[in-house]
Design an enzyme around this catalytic site. Structure first.
Site, mmCIF file in Angstrom:
data_model
loop_
_atom_site.group_PDB
_atom_site.id
_atom_site.type_symbol
_atom_site.label_atom_id
_atom_site.label_comp_id
_atom_site.label_asym_id
_atom_site.label_seq_id
_atom_site.Cartn_x
_atom_site.Cartn_y
_atom_site.Cartn_z
ATOM 1 N N HIS A 147 0.859 -1.242 -0.185
ATOM 2 C CA HIS A 147 0.115 -0.002 0.015
ATOM 3 C C HIS A 147 1.001 1.138 -0.058
ATOM 4 O O HIS A 147 0.227 2.397 -0.217
ATOM 5 C CB HIS A 147 -0.985 0.028 1.316
ATOM 6 C CG HIS A 147 -2.087 -1.048 1.220
ATOM 7 N ND1 HIS A 147 -2.775 -1.317 0.112
ATOM 8 C CD2 HIS A 147 -2.297 -2.177 2.043
ATOM 9 C CE1 HIS A 147 -3.602 -2.368 0.393
ATOM 10 N NE2 HIS A 147 -3.406 -2.987 1.630
ATOM 11 N N ASP A 184 -2.611 -10.655 -2.377
ATOM 12 C CA ASP A 184 -3.353 -10.025 -1.166
ATOM 13 C C ASP A 184 -4.839 -9.769 -1.306
ATOM 14 O O ASP A 184 -5.112 -9.308 -2.525
ATOM 15 C CB ASP A 184 -2.445 -8.951 -0.809
ATOM 16 C CG ASP A 184 -2.939 -8.351 0.572
ATOM 17 O OD1 ASP A 184 -2.099 -8.530 1.687
ATOM 18 O OD2 ASP A 184 -3.908 -7.896 0.708
ATOM 19 N N HIS A 186 -6.454 -7.215 -0.530
ATOM 20 C CA HIS A 186 -6.591 -5.947 -0.620
ATOM 21 C C HIS A 186 -5.681 -5.593 -1.848
ATOM 22 O O HIS A 186 -4.713 -5.980 -2.119
ATOM 23 C CB HIS A 186 -5.853 -5.114 0.496
ATOM 24 C CG HIS A 186 -6.291 -5.304 1.984
ATOM 25 N ND1 HIS A 186 -5.884 -6.326 2.668
ATOM 26 C CD2 HIS A 186 -7.905 -5.057 2.287
ATOM 27 C CE1 HIS A 186 -6.751 -6.400 3.669
ATOM 28 N NE2 HIS A 186 -7.762 -5.904 3.414
ATOM 29 N N ASP A 271 -4.508 -12.927 3.372
ATOM 30 C CA ASP A 271 -5.814 -12.384 3.959
ATOM 31 C C ASP A 271 -7.014 -12.719 3.033
ATOM 32 O O ASP A 271 -8.089 -12.208 3.714
ATOM 33 C CB ASP A 271 -5.479 -10.917 4.421
ATOM 34 C CG ASP A 271 -4.904 -10.101 3.560
ATOM 35 O OD1 ASP A 271 -4.748 -10.514 2.205
ATOM 36 O OD2 ASP A 271 -4.573 -8.901 3.734
HETATM 37 ZN ZN LIG Z 1 -4.182 -7.412 2.670
#
Ligand SMILES: [Zn+2]
Length: 359
Positions: A147, A184, A186, A271
């Site tokens: 991120h 991931d 996200h 995740d």
């Molecule tokens: Zn994540």
């Protein structure tokens, strides 16, 4: 190949596995000293994640992989992706005894050093892979990175470990094309932005739609010269492993094969597992092993080394099992089983991505 053929050795693969060196597992003690719970007690990104993972791995003799202590990255490596101002801000917060880089990203006294070692592991792994020391690498590091943007820490991430490694590979180690697969749950907004305008990095992400960070729309394919070199495959909450494997096998892997990378990096978050507290996808431990097998097979076909860097995964015991199975799949020779194409989402994604790549 079918699931029924899963324990039948494929001739060319067994040949390759005979000469493949063991994988290298990079880690650093400094990564365990970063503990955001000092000021953010609710924080799920904790040292226990890597501690649980390494307890599990150690008991299994590192799944046959060779552990290596990673050095800190040089600031000049970090600045391949981040502005000097960003590096200075993170260093300053640590020197001042700690402070919030954003509402959910804490920088404590030990965090700058931890982040330098996380990036350093990704750099060291990339040097080892492109230097021919091994075909497979994994970095068991934190804080995560995908991120973090050029000038901004966010979402538990201080420096973008995978992006730094990809840029190092291209600018200093002779790689011409790097494929980054971000599995991931996200969207890896920081990595996507780092290479938005570039044709020498193909960034591909499967992620849950409607959750943090809110980027990664299906129609965002990169910009300018880089149009087509970003592939975003958002999936609905509740999506299971079948859909993820279908998208990987029928969309991402064919595109990456045509791209013909000379290095493959995985932003390996875990995740999307059904037990993870931060998202709602329903992947099983075995799904990650299957994704790893498909990516390993791609690496063999294009004759590129493959390295993975830990991102998310917030249930430590589950993370430990997922990473272990991923390592075994990456260095093993069990064939991937074939995924049935999801009739709706895969065909829609293939239609979009097929505008740029032959699928
Ligand atoms: Zn994540």
């Amino acid at each position: 190949m079918t699931a029924a053929a899963s324990d039948v050795k494929i001739f060319s693969m067994s040949d390759a596995s005979d000469v493949r060196p063991p994988g290298l597992y990079f880690h650093a003690r400094a990564c365990l000293e970063h503990d955001p719970r000092q000021e953010m007690p609710w924080m799920p990104e904790t040292p226990e994640r890597v501690e649980a993972l390494e307890r599990h791995l150690r008991a299994l003799d590192w799944a046959g992989w060779q552990p290596r202590e990673a050095p800190a990255a040089r600031e000049s490596d970090v600045e391949l992706i981040h502005s000097p101002g960003h590096v200075e801000r993170i260093r300053g917060l640590a020197l001042a005894g700690g402070g919030a880089a954003d509402p959910e990203t804490w920088v404590g006294e030990a965090s700058y050093r931890a982040a330098l070692h996380a990036a350093g592991a990704a750099c060291e792994m990339t040097r080892a892979l492109l230097g021919g020391e091994a075909d497979r690498g994994f970095c068991g590091v934190r804080p995560p990175g995908h991120h973090a943007e050029r000038d901004r820490a966010m979402g538990f991430c201080l420096f973008n470990n995978v992006a730094i490694a990809a840029e190092l590979a291209i600018s200093e180690l002779g790689a011409e094309r790097v494929f980054i697969l971000d599995w991931d749950v996200h969207h890896g907004n920081g990595t996507a932005e780092a290479f938005r305008y570039r044709r020498d990095v193909l960034f591909a992400s499967i992620h849950e739609a409607g959750i943090f960070p809110g980027t990664g729309a299906a129609d965002d394919a990169g910009s300018g010269e880089g149009e087509g070199y970003t592939i975003n495959l958002p999936v609905p909450a509740g999506s299971d492993g079948e859909l993820w494997l279908s998208l990987l096998e029928h969309v991402l892997i064919p595109a990456a094969h045509e791209f013909d990378p000379d290095l493959i990096l995985i932003s390996a978050g875990f995740d999307a597992h059904e037990s993870d507290p931060l998202a709602s996808c329903r992947l099983q431990t075995g799904t990650f092993a299957e994704m790893a097998r498909r990516t390993r097979d791609l690496a063999q076909r294009v004759q590129a080394p493959l390295g993975a860097v830990l991102e998310g995964g917030y249930e430590p015991a589950v993370l430990a099992r997922c990473v272990t199975e991923t390592l075994r799949a990456l260095s093993g020779d069990r064939p991937a089983s074939s995924a049935a194409p999801d009739p709706l989402l895969t065909s829609r994604a293939a239609a979009r991505v097929g505008h740029y790549w032959e699928l």
